[in-house]
Design an enzyme around this catalytic site. Structure first.
Site, PDB file in Angstrom:
ATOM      1  N   LYS A 291     -12.890   1.892  11.324  1.00  0.00           N
ATOM      2  CA  LYS A 291     -11.521   2.091  11.867  1.00  0.00           C
ATOM      3  C   LYS A 291     -11.721   2.436  13.435  1.00  0.00           C
ATOM      4  O   LYS A 291     -10.664   1.722  14.039  1.00  0.00           O
ATOM      5  CB  LYS A 291     -10.952   3.377  11.125  1.00  0.00           C
ATOM      6  CG  LYS A 291     -10.440   3.567   9.743  1.00  0.00           C
ATOM      7  CD  LYS A 291      -9.592   2.589   9.504  1.00  0.00           C
ATOM      8  CE  LYS A 291      -7.976   2.604   9.935  1.00  0.00           C
ATOM      9  NZ  LYS A 291      -6.983   1.900   9.528  1.00  0.00           N
TER      10      LYS A 291
ATOM     11  N   TYR B 236     -16.452   4.491   7.029  1.00  0.00           N
ATOM     12  CA  TYR B 236     -15.084   4.243   7.036  1.00  0.00           C
ATOM     13  C   TYR B 236     -14.626   4.593   8.670  1.00  0.00           C
ATOM     14  O   TYR B 236     -13.698   3.890   9.133  1.00  0.00           O
ATOM     15  CB  TYR B 236     -14.497   5.363   6.122  1.00  0.00           C
ATOM     16  CG  TYR B 236     -12.830   5.145   6.246  1.00  0.00           C
ATOM     17  CD1 TYR B 236     -11.952   4.341   5.855  1.00  0.00           C
ATOM     18  CD2 TYR B 236     -12.333   6.301   6.830  1.00  0.00           C
ATOM     19  CE1 TYR B 236     -10.738   4.210   6.111  1.00  0.00           C
ATOM     20  CE2 TYR B 236     -10.961   6.454   6.790  1.00  0.00           C
ATOM     21  CZ  TYR B 236     -10.164   5.457   6.512  1.00  0.00           C
ATOM     22  OH  TYR B 236      -8.692   5.473   6.720  1.00  0.00           O
TER      23      TYR B 236
ATOM     24  N   ASP C 239      -4.138 -12.235   4.063  1.00  0.00           N
ATOM     25  CA  ASP C 239      -5.257 -11.433   4.075  1.00  0.00           C
ATOM     26  C   ASP C 239      -5.451 -11.351   5.523  1.00  0.00           C
ATOM     27  O   ASP C 239      -5.861 -12.382   6.212  1.00  0.00           O
ATOM     28  CB  ASP C 239      -6.352 -12.293   3.450  1.00  0.00           C
ATOM     29  CG  ASP C 239      -7.658 -11.595   3.522  1.00  0.00           C
ATOM     30  OD1 ASP C 239      -7.855 -10.777   4.369  1.00  0.00           O
ATOM     31  OD2 ASP C 239      -8.464 -12.062   2.449  1.00  0.00           O
ATOM     32  N   ILE C 240      -5.604 -10.240   6.033  1.00  0.00           N
ATOM     33  CA  ILE C 240      -5.629 -10.025   7.359  1.00  0.00           C
ATOM     34  C   ILE C 240      -7.140 -10.363   8.011  1.00  0.00           C
ATOM     35  O   ILE C 240      -7.286 -10.694   9.380  1.00  0.00           O
ATOM     36  CB  ILE C 240      -5.411  -8.624   7.970  1.00  0.00           C
ATOM     37  CG1 ILE C 240      -6.283  -7.447   7.465  1.00  0.00           C
ATOM     38  CG2 ILE C 240      -4.002  -8.254   8.012  1.00  0.00           C
ATOM     39  CD1 ILE C 240      -6.144  -6.238   8.369  1.00  0.00           C
TER      40      ILE C 240
ATOM     41  N   ALA D 109      -5.442  -1.911   5.344  1.00  0.00           N
ATOM     42  CA  ALA D 109      -6.964  -1.325   5.666  1.00  0.00           C
ATOM     43  C   ALA D 109      -7.525  -1.369   4.379  1.00  0.00           C
ATOM     44  O   ALA D 109      -7.267  -1.378   3.093  1.00  0.00           O
ATOM     45  CB  ALA D 109      -6.868  -0.080   6.076  1.00  0.00           C
TER      46      ALA D 109
ATOM     47  N   GLY E 140       0.744  -1.156   0.083  1.00  0.00           N
ATOM     48  CA  GLY E 140       0.030   0.191   0.153  1.00  0.00           C
ATOM     49  C   GLY E 140       0.805   1.246  -0.064  1.00  0.00           C
ATOM     50  O   GLY E 140       2.064   1.195  -0.028  1.00  0.00           O
ATOM     51  N   MET E 141       0.293   2.322   0.143  1.00  0.00           N
ATOM     52  CA  MET E 141       1.104   3.813  -0.221  1.00  0.00           C
ATOM     53  C   MET E 141       1.804   3.848   1.113  1.00  0.00           C
ATOM     54  O   MET E 141       2.969   4.173   0.967  1.00  0.00           O
ATOM     55  CB  MET E 141      -0.121   4.953  -0.149  1.00  0.00           C
ATOM     56  CG  MET E 141       0.555   6.229  -0.173  1.00  0.00           C
ATOM     57  SD  MET E 141      -0.673   7.393  -0.813  1.00  0.00           S
ATOM     58  CE  MET E 141      -1.623   7.597   0.640  1.00  0.00           C
ATOM     59  N   LEU E 142       1.324   3.649   2.199  1.00  0.00           N
ATOM     60  CA  LEU E 142       2.096   3.826   3.611  1.00  0.00           C
ATOM     61  C   LEU E 142       2.977   2.552   3.582  1.00  0.00           C
ATOM     62  O   LEU E 142       4.158   2.546   4.124  1.00  0.00           O
ATOM     63  CB  LEU E 142       1.214   3.907   4.835  1.00  0.00           C
ATOM     64  CG  LEU E 142       1.873   4.044   5.937  1.00  0.00           C
ATOM     65  CD1 LEU E 142       2.761   5.280   6.165  1.00  0.00           C
ATOM     66  CD2 LEU E 142       0.710   4.257   7.117  1.00  0.00           C
TER      67      LEU E 142
ATOM     68  N   THR F  37      -9.520   1.441   2.515  1.00  0.00           N
ATOM     69  CA  THR F  37      -9.355   2.990   2.580  1.00  0.00           C
ATOM     70  C   THR F  37     -10.418   3.794   1.500  1.00  0.00           C
ATOM     71  O   THR F  37     -10.088   5.115   1.731  1.00  0.00           O
ATOM     72  CB  THR F  37      -7.823   3.125   2.417  1.00  0.00           C
ATOM     73  OG1 THR F  37      -7.562   2.889   1.129  1.00  0.00           O
ATOM     74  CG2 THR F  37      -6.809   2.770   3.387  1.00  0.00           C
TER      75      THR F  37
HETATM   76  N1  NAP Z   1      -4.984   7.445   2.971  1.00  0.00           N
HETATM   77  C1  NAP Z   1      -5.166   8.482   3.996  1.00  0.00           C
HETATM   78  O1  NAP Z   1      -5.470   9.691   3.562  1.00  0.00           O
HETATM   79  C2  NAP Z   1      -5.213   7.960   5.263  1.00  0.00           C
HETATM   80  C3  NAP Z   1      -5.472   8.882   6.311  1.00  0.00           C
HETATM   81  C4  NAP Z   1      -5.602   8.484   7.582  1.00  0.00           C
HETATM   82  C5  NAP Z   1      -5.140   7.244   7.878  1.00  0.00           C
HETATM   83  N2  NAP Z   1      -5.109   6.174   7.068  1.00  0.00           N
HETATM   84  C6  NAP Z   1      -4.707   4.739   7.303  1.00  0.00           C
HETATM   85  O2  NAP Z   1      -3.329   4.558   6.925  1.00  0.00           O
HETATM   86  C7  NAP Z   1      -3.165   3.234   6.882  1.00  0.00           C
HETATM   87  C8  NAP Z   1      -2.640   3.018   5.473  1.00  0.00           C
HETATM   88  O3  NAP Z   1      -3.495   3.568   4.118  1.00  0.00           O
HETATM   89  P1  NAP Z   1      -2.970   3.791   2.978  1.00  0.00           P
HETATM   90  O4  NAP Z   1      -3.349   5.114   2.495  1.00  0.00           O
HETATM   91  O5  NAP Z   1      -1.337   3.385   2.627  1.00  0.00           O
HETATM   92  O6  NAP Z   1      -3.940   2.879   2.199  1.00  0.00           O
HETATM   93  P2  NAP Z   1      -3.596   1.888   0.850  1.00  0.00           P
HETATM   94  O7  NAP Z   1      -2.832   2.518  -0.200  1.00  0.00           O
HETATM   95  O8  NAP Z   1      -5.097   1.611   0.301  1.00  0.00           O
HETATM   96  O9  NAP Z   1      -3.190   0.578   1.626  1.00  0.00           O
HETATM   97  C9  NAP Z   1      -3.745  -0.245   2.089  1.00  0.00           C
HETATM   98  C10 NAP Z   1      -3.181  -1.836   1.715  1.00  0.00           C
HETATM   99  O10 NAP Z   1      -3.946  -2.706   2.463  1.00  0.00           O
HETATM  100  C11 NAP Z   1      -4.160  -3.648   1.547  1.00  0.00           C
HETATM  101  N3  NAP Z   1      -5.256  -4.625   1.969  1.00  0.00           N
HETATM  102  C12 NAP Z   1      -6.564  -4.428   1.856  1.00  0.00           C
HETATM  103  N4  NAP Z   1      -7.366  -5.244   2.399  1.00  0.00           N
HETATM  104  C13 NAP Z   1      -6.636  -6.095   2.909  1.00  0.00           C
HETATM  105  C14 NAP Z   1      -6.657  -7.333   3.627  1.00  0.00           C
HETATM  106  N5  NAP Z   1      -7.943  -7.933   3.855  1.00  0.00           N
HETATM  107  N6  NAP Z   1      -5.483  -8.197   3.973  1.00  0.00           N
HETATM  108  C15 NAP Z   1      -4.384  -7.584   3.670  1.00  0.00           C
HETATM  109  N7  NAP Z   1      -4.273  -6.200   3.098  1.00  0.00           N
HETATM  110  C16 NAP Z   1      -5.336  -5.652   2.610  1.00  0.00           C
HETATM  111  C17 NAP Z   1      -4.547  -3.171   0.244  1.00  0.00           C
HETATM  112  O11 NAP Z   1      -4.335  -4.238  -0.968  1.00  0.00           O
HETATM  113  P3  NAP Z   1      -5.108  -3.727  -2.281  1.00  0.00           P
HETATM  114  O12 NAP Z   1      -4.981  -2.578  -2.530  1.00  0.00           O
HETATM  115  O13 NAP Z   1      -4.802  -4.987  -3.030  1.00  0.00           O
HETATM  116  O14 NAP Z   1      -6.708  -3.841  -1.692  1.00  0.00           O
HETATM  117  C18 NAP Z   1      -3.532  -1.963   0.402  1.00  0.00           C
HETATM  118  O15 NAP Z   1      -2.304  -2.518  -0.322  1.00  0.00           O
HETATM  119  C19 NAP Z   1      -4.688   2.605   6.688  1.00  0.00           C
HETATM  120  O16 NAP Z   1      -4.770   2.107   7.995  1.00  0.00           O
HETATM  121  C20 NAP Z   1      -5.699   3.738   6.628  1.00  0.00           C
HETATM  122  O17 NAP Z   1      -6.848   3.632   7.255  1.00  0.00           O
HETATM  123  C21 NAP Z   1      -4.809   6.751   5.771  1.00  0.00           C
END
Ligand code: NAP
Length: 283
Positions: A130, A126, A37-38, A61, A13-15, A63
């Site tokens: 969370k 969402y 898969d969590i 997550a 994922g991005m983070l 997202t």
């Molecule tokens: N983005 C924001 O602005 C933001 C703001 C505040 C907090 N956050 C939190 O920061 C964290 C990282 O977010 P991010 O922006 O990096 O999101 P992201 O790019 O969507 O990364 C999330 C990763 O989790 C994977 N995933 C989804 N379902 C899964 C599952 N069942 N088992 C294992 N992996 C799974 C996704 O895979 P797929 O892509 O293949 O589905 C993706 O690689 C999350 O907890 C999010 O809630 C994000």
């Protein structure tokens, strides 16, 4: 710092991608969704048991904020139950869990920054999913968890608002951007090492960790265009005018009362670092 074994979920994922890079001084086990898969409790238990980590950093997550409104059960399965499975497995293995959460657990009605002990009250699916994750993590790993709330992420390895603005700013002469939501834009390249530091120090409880300062989406768009030398006309829009499927908090600025919470650079520095990472020439 003594090297640890770090297990990172959501590693593609991005983070997650930046956390894997930030952990390079440690022995990192990077698990993408395809690897783990969590939502599969047994698989989670086996993965944690077999890799024997000192700490787990959960970046996996659901997202998609808007889609969660119609798919709340699926979002909760991942963000709530999945987080709980990981925390339970970590606790069983004696590992610390660092779980990433969000400013969207708050209702947005505050007039000052939300501190760690502020009452939660998500206004969308969402945020509810969370918050369910925060509760599941605290219940399953009561003495060895960090719940790190962050906000408005952008980074080189995923879809994000800044990149959307870069694209729209080069395609259009004018656009409208929401100017009545206030938050803390956070660069994943700054957050990732902070998460690793939290794991190293085994910090416990809720921590707010986001880019320094605050702004509206309009201000973030404007700063992006200014840095990138783009000159579209940027109208100030309203949340109501966009009529997005999910409600969003009007003010989700995060503050911290914890002296041990890592303080990140200002969001403007995060923006500059992101544009450098993407090789966008400075104006
Ligand atoms: N983005 C924001 O602005 C933001 C703001 C505040 C907090 N956050 C939190 O920061 C964290 C990282 O977010 P991010 O922006 O990096 O999101 P992201 O790019 O969507 O990364 C999330 C990763 O989790 C994977 N995933 C989804 N379902 C899964 C599952 N069942 N088992 C294992 N992996 C799974 C996704 O895979 P797929 O892509 O293949 O589905 C993706 O690689 C999350 O907890 C999010 O809630 C994000």
């Amino acid at each position: 710092m003594v090297a640890m074994r770090l297990l990172v979920t959501g590693a593609a994922g991005m983070l997650g991608t930046d956390v894997v890079a930030a952990g390079s001084g440690h022995d990192v086990v990077a698990l993408t969704r395809a690897d783990l898969d969590i939502t599969n409790a047994e698989a989670v238990r086996a993965a944690v048991r077999d890799s024997r980590p000192d700490a787990v950093i959960n970046c996996a997550a659901w997202t998609n904020v808007d889609l969660a409104e119609t798919e709340e059960a699926q979002a909760t399965l991942i963000n709530g139950d999945g987080a709980g499975h990981l925390a339970a497995a970590a606790a069983e293995a004696g590992a610390h869990i660092v779980h990433v959460s969000t400013d969207y657990v708050f209702d947005g009605a505050a007039t000052s920054p939300y501190l760690e002990d502020a009452p939660t009250g998500p206004i969308g699916a969402y945020g509810r999913s969370k918050l369910a994750g925060e509760r599941a993590v605290a219940a399953a790993a009561p003495s060895a968890h960090a719940i790190v709330r962050t906000a408005w992420l952008f980074g080189p390895h995923g879809k994000n608002f800044v990149d959307t603005m870069l694209r729209l700013g080069s395609e259009r002469d004018e656009l409208t951007v929401v100017d009545d939501q206030l938050g803390c834009p956070t660069y994943t390249g700054h957050l990732a090492p902070a998460l690793v530091a939290i794991a190293e120090q085994r910090l416990h409880g809720v921590l707010h960790v986001a880019g320094g300062g605050s702004c509206t989406w309009w201000e973030l768009a404007w700063a992006t265009f200014e840095r990138a030398g783009l000159h579209p006309t940027v109208h100030r829009g309203t949340t109501a005018g966009f009529n997005a499927p999910a409600p969003r908090p009007a003010n989700s600025v995060l503050g911290s009362t914890r002296s041990d919470a890592p303080a990140l650079p200002a969001w403007q520095d995060g923006l500059a670092a992101h544009l450098i990472a993407k090789e966008v020439p400075a104006a």
